[in-house]
Design an enzyme around this catalytic site. Structure first.
Site, PDB file in Angstrom:
ATOM      1  N   CYS A   1       0.849  -1.197   0.000  1.00 52.13           N
ATOM      2  CA  CYS A   1       0.000   0.000   0.000  1.00 52.13           C
ATOM      3  C   CYS A   1       0.880   1.241   0.000  1.00 52.13           C
ATOM      4  O   CYS A   1       2.095   1.164   0.085  1.00 52.13           O
ATOM      5  CB  CYS A   1      -0.858  -0.003   1.261  1.00 52.13           C
TER       6      CYS A   1
ATOM      7  N   ARG B   1       1.512   1.667  -6.705  1.00 52.65           N
ATOM      8  CA  ARG B   1       1.758   0.593  -5.716  1.00 52.65           C
ATOM      9  C   ARG B   1       0.501  -0.205  -5.433  1.00 52.65           C
ATOM     10  O   ARG B   1       0.534  -1.220  -4.750  1.00 52.65           O
ATOM     11  CB  ARG B   1       2.256   1.183  -4.394  1.00 52.65           C
TER      12      ARG B   1
ATOM     13  N   TRP C   1      -3.657  -1.660  -1.300  1.00 52.64           N
ATOM     14  CA  TRP C   1      -3.523  -2.862  -2.144  1.00 52.64           C
ATOM     15  C   TRP C   1      -3.946  -3.984  -1.201  1.00 52.64           C
ATOM     16  O   TRP C   1      -3.168  -4.427  -0.355  1.00 52.64           O
ATOM     17  CB  TRP C   1      -2.078  -3.024  -2.604  1.00 52.64           C
TER      18      TRP C   1
ATOM     19  N   ASN D   1       0.695  -0.248   6.246  1.00 50.84           N
ATOM     20  CA  ASN D   1       1.115  -1.058   5.090  1.00 50.84           C
ATOM     21  C   ASN D   1       1.830  -2.268   5.669  1.00 50.84           C
ATOM     22  O   ASN D   1       2.747  -2.127   6.461  1.00 50.84           O
ATOM     23  CB  ASN D   1       2.063  -0.238   4.205  1.00 50.84           C
ATOM     24  N   GLY D   2       1.368  -3.485   5.306  1.00 50.58           N
ATOM     25  CA  GLY D   2       2.014  -4.681   5.851  1.00 50.58           C
ATOM     26  C   GLY D   2       0.963  -5.715   6.217  1.00 50.58           C
ATOM     27  O   GLY D   2      -0.215  -5.577   5.883  1.00 50.58           O
TER      28      GLY D   2
ATOM     29  N   GLU E   1       7.585 -21.016 -20.479  1.00 48.70           N
ATOM     30  CA  GLU E   1       7.531 -19.677 -19.872  1.00 48.70           C
ATOM     31  C   GLU E   1       8.688 -18.813 -20.368  1.00 48.70           C
ATOM     32  O   GLU E   1       8.504 -17.638 -20.702  1.00 48.70           O
ATOM     33  CB  GLU E   1       7.536 -19.787 -18.355  1.00 48.70           C
TER      34      GLU E   1
ATOM     35  N   LYS F   1       8.211 -15.284 -22.379  1.00 48.37           N
ATOM     36  CA  LYS F   1       8.848 -14.026 -21.972  1.00 48.37           C
ATOM     37  C   LYS F   1       9.574 -13.410 -23.165  1.00 48.37           C
ATOM     38  O   LYS F   1       9.450 -12.231 -23.445  1.00 48.37           O
ATOM     39  CB  LYS F   1       9.840 -14.274 -20.831  1.00 48.37           C
TER      40      LYS F   1
ATOM     41  N   GLU G   1       7.097 -12.173 -26.072  1.00 47.19           N
ATOM     42  CA  GLU G   1       6.141 -11.090 -25.794  1.00 47.19           C
ATOM     43  C   GLU G   1       6.824  -9.749 -25.545  1.00 47.19           C
ATOM     44  O   GLU G   1       6.184  -8.713 -25.679  1.00 47.19           O
ATOM     45  CB  GLU G   1       5.219 -11.440 -24.634  1.00 47.19           C
TER      46      GLU G   1
ATOM     47  N   HIS H   1      10.977 -35.367 -32.989  1.00 47.84           N
ATOM     48  CA  HIS H   1       9.660 -35.587 -33.636  1.00 47.84           C
ATOM     49  C   HIS H   1       9.297 -34.423 -34.539  1.00 47.84           C
ATOM     50  O   HIS H   1       8.127 -34.112 -34.714  1.00 47.84           O
ATOM     51  CB  HIS H   1       8.596 -35.811 -32.558  1.00 47.84           C
TER      52      HIS H   1
ATOM     53  N   LYS I   1      -2.019  -5.675 -19.750  1.00 44.70           N
ATOM     54  CA  LYS I   1      -1.646  -6.387 -18.533  1.00 44.70           C
ATOM     55  C   LYS I   1      -2.728  -7.383 -18.141  1.00 44.70           C
ATOM     56  O   LYS I   1      -2.454  -8.453 -17.652  1.00 44.70           O
ATOM     57  CB  LYS I   1      -1.398  -5.398 -17.374  1.00 44.70           C
TER      58      LYS I   1
HETATM   59  C1  AGP Z   1       2.397 -13.235 -19.267  1.00 46.05           C
HETATM   60  O1  AGP Z   1       3.644 -12.590 -19.242  1.00 46.05           O
HETATM   61  C2  AGP Z   1       1.336 -12.432 -19.984  1.00 46.05           C
HETATM   62  N1  AGP Z   1       1.256 -11.113 -19.480  1.00 46.05           N
HETATM   63  C3  AGP Z   1       0.010 -13.151 -20.098  1.00 46.05           C
HETATM   64  O2  AGP Z   1       0.233 -14.400 -20.703  1.00 46.05           O
HETATM   65  C4  AGP Z   1      -0.736 -13.424 -18.759  1.00 46.05           C
HETATM   66  O3  AGP Z   1      -0.041 -14.386 -18.012  1.00 46.05           O
HETATM   67  C5  AGP Z   1      -2.124 -13.954 -19.106  1.00 46.05           C
HETATM   68  O4  AGP Z   1      -2.824 -12.956 -19.812  1.00 46.05           O
HETATM   69  C6  AGP Z   1      -2.928 -14.372 -17.868  1.00 46.05           C
HETATM   70  O5  AGP Z   1      -3.132 -13.258 -17.045  1.00 46.05           O
HETATM   71  P1  AGP Z   1      -3.719 -13.517 -15.556  1.00 46.05           P
HETATM   72  O6  AGP Z   1      -2.703 -14.333 -14.833  1.00 46.05           O
HETATM   73  O7  AGP Z   1      -3.905 -12.143 -14.987  1.00 46.05           O
HETATM   74  O8  AGP Z   1      -5.011 -14.262 -15.699  1.00 46.05           O
END
Ligand code: AGP
Length: 604
Positions: free
Chosen positions: A2, A27, A75, A101-102, A477, A481, A484, A500, A599
């Site tokens: 927070c 934050r 938060w 905050n905590g 993963e 990274k 994207e 394969h 996001k």
């Molecule tokens: C991951 O780096 C991406 N930003 C994206 O794949 C994300 O993980 C996905 O949209 C799921 O989001 P969420 O965990 O908020 O559901």
């Protein structure tokens, strides 16, 4: 995480507090509030939602001639984001106001004690306990003594700021959540983050754990919780505000990668005690014949690792499904299924729809979510919060590592509820993680290994990531990274899948990233590397610190702290996060806001 702001001085407090809250909004901002001292006593305004909501509400208040106040942007960790749960919190008499905050780990014990003494609570938060405790010890307007006595009973973390109707002083105290004290000309400031007060003063002091500051507009005293007066260095801040919000890192993503030791610590907090795993939900596993884990993107990758954990620790079959596929395939789900929805944001449309589909067919549901009070968190039967703090960079980093940790912890918690013993070695290795991750990040920073590899590999247009077992999802993963944020096409595969088809891609323009811990698949990974090398493919290999074989196959190695198999995915993903970051940054891409991405994908 927070945001806290406090002011006392010759200027009107409200505008200063509001502008400070806006600086801290990054934050976390699910609710906020302000309390000021007026001739009528302590008056406050709290609102759910963004700071703008609070600003609108304040416009109808006449707080112009108020010169002392405290403020908070929340938060949520305990209790949904509502006006009642927003800070400041008050004691029953309206004498004491606090912002916090905590996490107060023993708040339930303290709350029960205070209720037994006749105290009436109004919120669901842990923080409100502090207001009533301080009030319990408040006498003769000695706010400092009341705060110290209250904090002696508290277990957990706090960045705490307290004001009272009758005391001329304010008190701020810190344990585990940062607090900075700003020193002006006949005015004083307190905040969780220097960005909130930098426009008013660049002269600041930083409180350390178990220290407090007692102050008014003209004077201050810094003490430890035993009352000893401490000398404090006054720092002159040179940073810009933008640099501060990112903690001095170039991007939020890099900050969040380096925040992982703290995020992991917060995820583990209160969950391992007396060699057992503790969660505060009382799920009945009797009759659960299958676990289905559904998610999207990075959260789907952590779900794949979760499959290993639940099948190994609970001997319950696990299916992992993309939420977007699950929701439309009329899944055969019954009340004998437990469906786990994983979502950092708690708002992903496909995951929410998959959850609703599962509920409509009678499944028990559990949410693994970072944002408290988000839609998914409110619609599941049971929710586990990551406590990773706000994740602002579009590319998910600390949410992934904390999701994996929580999936391991939940699988062990289920194991206990099924009457089976938990392996203490796993718990020990989990508790070593914050330190191991911190040391590994320091090592990467010191050697610059990953930055150098990024310079060599940014020229490629494609890449393959290969791993086996629990590190196959880590390969996925790592590839996500890279693609994207750097726009380099990259794919993750189980290493054995190379022959394969994908091996046809191997030539000097196709680098391959191997995850090669010395576990039971190590020999197989070595032969996969030989196959790649024989076809002229460039290799980057993540290896254990004591590995001596891989260096014969490639010079491009990254040493990773070793641990047991269950823990290695958390350690292995971190260099892949950094590799993607440095490649993207060296290409001049806005890493926090990559093209075409949001996001939280709240639409289909
Ligand atoms: C991951 O780096 C991406 N930003 C994206 O794949 C994300 O993980 C996905 O949209 C799921 O989001 P969420 O965990 O908020 O559901």
């Amino acid at each position: 995480m927070c945001g806290i702001v406090g002011y006392i001085g010759k200027k009107s407090a409200c505008p200063i507090l509001l502008s400070g809250l806006k600086r801290l909004e990054y934050r976390g901002y699910d609710s906020s509030g302000i309390c000021v001292k007026t001739k009528f006593g302590l008056e406050y305004v709290k609102r759910k939602g963004r700071i703008l909501e609070l600003e609108d509400a304040l416009s109808s208040k006449n707080f112009k001639n108020c010169f002392v106040g405290i403020a908070h942007t929340r938060w949520a960790t305990h209790g949904e984001p509502t006006e009642v749960n927003a800070h400041p919190h008050f004691d029953s008499t309206g004498e004491i106001a606090i912002v916090h905050n905590g996490i107060i780990e023993n708040y339930m014990t303290l709350k029960k004690m205070l209720i037994a003494e006749g105290i009436k609570f109004v919120s669901e938060t842990d923080s409100e306990v502090l207001a009533h405790l301080i009030s319990k010890f408040y006498e003769d307007c000695n706010l400092e003594s009341a705060v110290v006595k209250a904090l002696e009973l508290v277990e957990g973390t706090f960045g705490l700021l307290v004001m009272s109707k009758t005391s001329e002083k304010l008190v701020a105290a810190r344990r585990g959540s940062p607090l900075v004290v700003g020193i002006g000309e006949d005015e004083m400031f307190v905040s969780s983050d220097v960005s909130a007060i930098l426009e008013y003063t660049r002269r600041v002091m930083y409180l350390n754990d178990d220290e407090l500051v007692v102050f008014d507009a003209h004077s201050y005293a810094v003490k430890n919780l035993k009352g000893a007066v401490l000398g404090k260095k006054i720092h002159e801040i040179k940073w810009s505000i933008d640099q501060i919000e990112k903690g001095g890192y170039k991007h939020f993503m890099l900050k969040e990668i380096y925040e992982q030791p703290t995020a992991i610590e917060n995820t583990l907090r209160g969950r391992i005690k007396d060699n057992k795993v503790w969660f505060d939900f009382n799920i009945d596993l009797f009759g659960i014949r299958r676990i289905i884990i559904t998610a999207c993107g990075t959260s789907w990758h952590s779900a794949l690792i979760g499959k290993y954990y639940f099948e190994r620790n609970c001997e319950i079959p696990v299916e992992v499904d993309y939420a977007s596929e699950f929701r439309y395939r009329n899944p055969l789900v019954t009340e004998n299924d437990l469906v786990i929805a994983i979502s950092q944001s708690g708002e992903t449309a496909d995951t929410l729809a998959a959850l609703r589909e599962a509920k409509s067919k009678g499944a028990k549901t559990l949410g693994l979510v970072n944002v408290v009070g988000s839609t998914i968190a409110r619609e599941v039967d049971y929710v586990v919060y990551l406590h990773a703090g706000p994740e602002i960079g579009v590319a998910s980093t600390k949410a992934f590592t904390t999701q994996v940790i929580d999936l391991l912890l939940i699988s062990l918690f289920f194991r206990q509820r099924l009457g089976k013993k938990v392996d203490s070695l796993v718990l020990e290795e989990l508790q070593l993680l914050p330190e191991k991750v911190s040391l590994m990040l320091e090592q990467f920073e010191k050697t610059g290994t990953i930055k150098k590899l990024a310079e060599d590999f940014k020229k490629y247009s494609n890449a393959l990531y290969l791993g086996r077992g629990m590190n196959f999802p880590v390969a996925l993963e790592g590839a996500l990274k890279l693609k994207e944020i750097s726009y380099i096409h990259s794919e993750g595969y189980p290493a054995a899948e190379m022959k394969h088809g994908p091996i046809a891609l191997i030539d000097k323009d196709m680098p391959v990233v191997f995850i090669a811990p010395q576990d039971h698949t190590y020999e197989k990974i070595l032969s996969n590397m030989e196959e790649i090398k024989a076809r002229g493919g460039e290799i980057i290999a993540l290896i254990d610190e004591n590995d001596s074989l891989v260096s014969h196959l490639t010079k491009n190695t990254i040493s990773v702290m070793s641990s047991i198999e269950e823990i290695s995915p958390i350690l292995d993903v971190i260099p892949l996060q950094l590799l993607a970051y440095y490649i993207a940054d060296s290409k001049g891409i806005d890493v926090d806001k990559p093209r075409n991405l949001a996001k939280s994908v709240t639409v289909e």
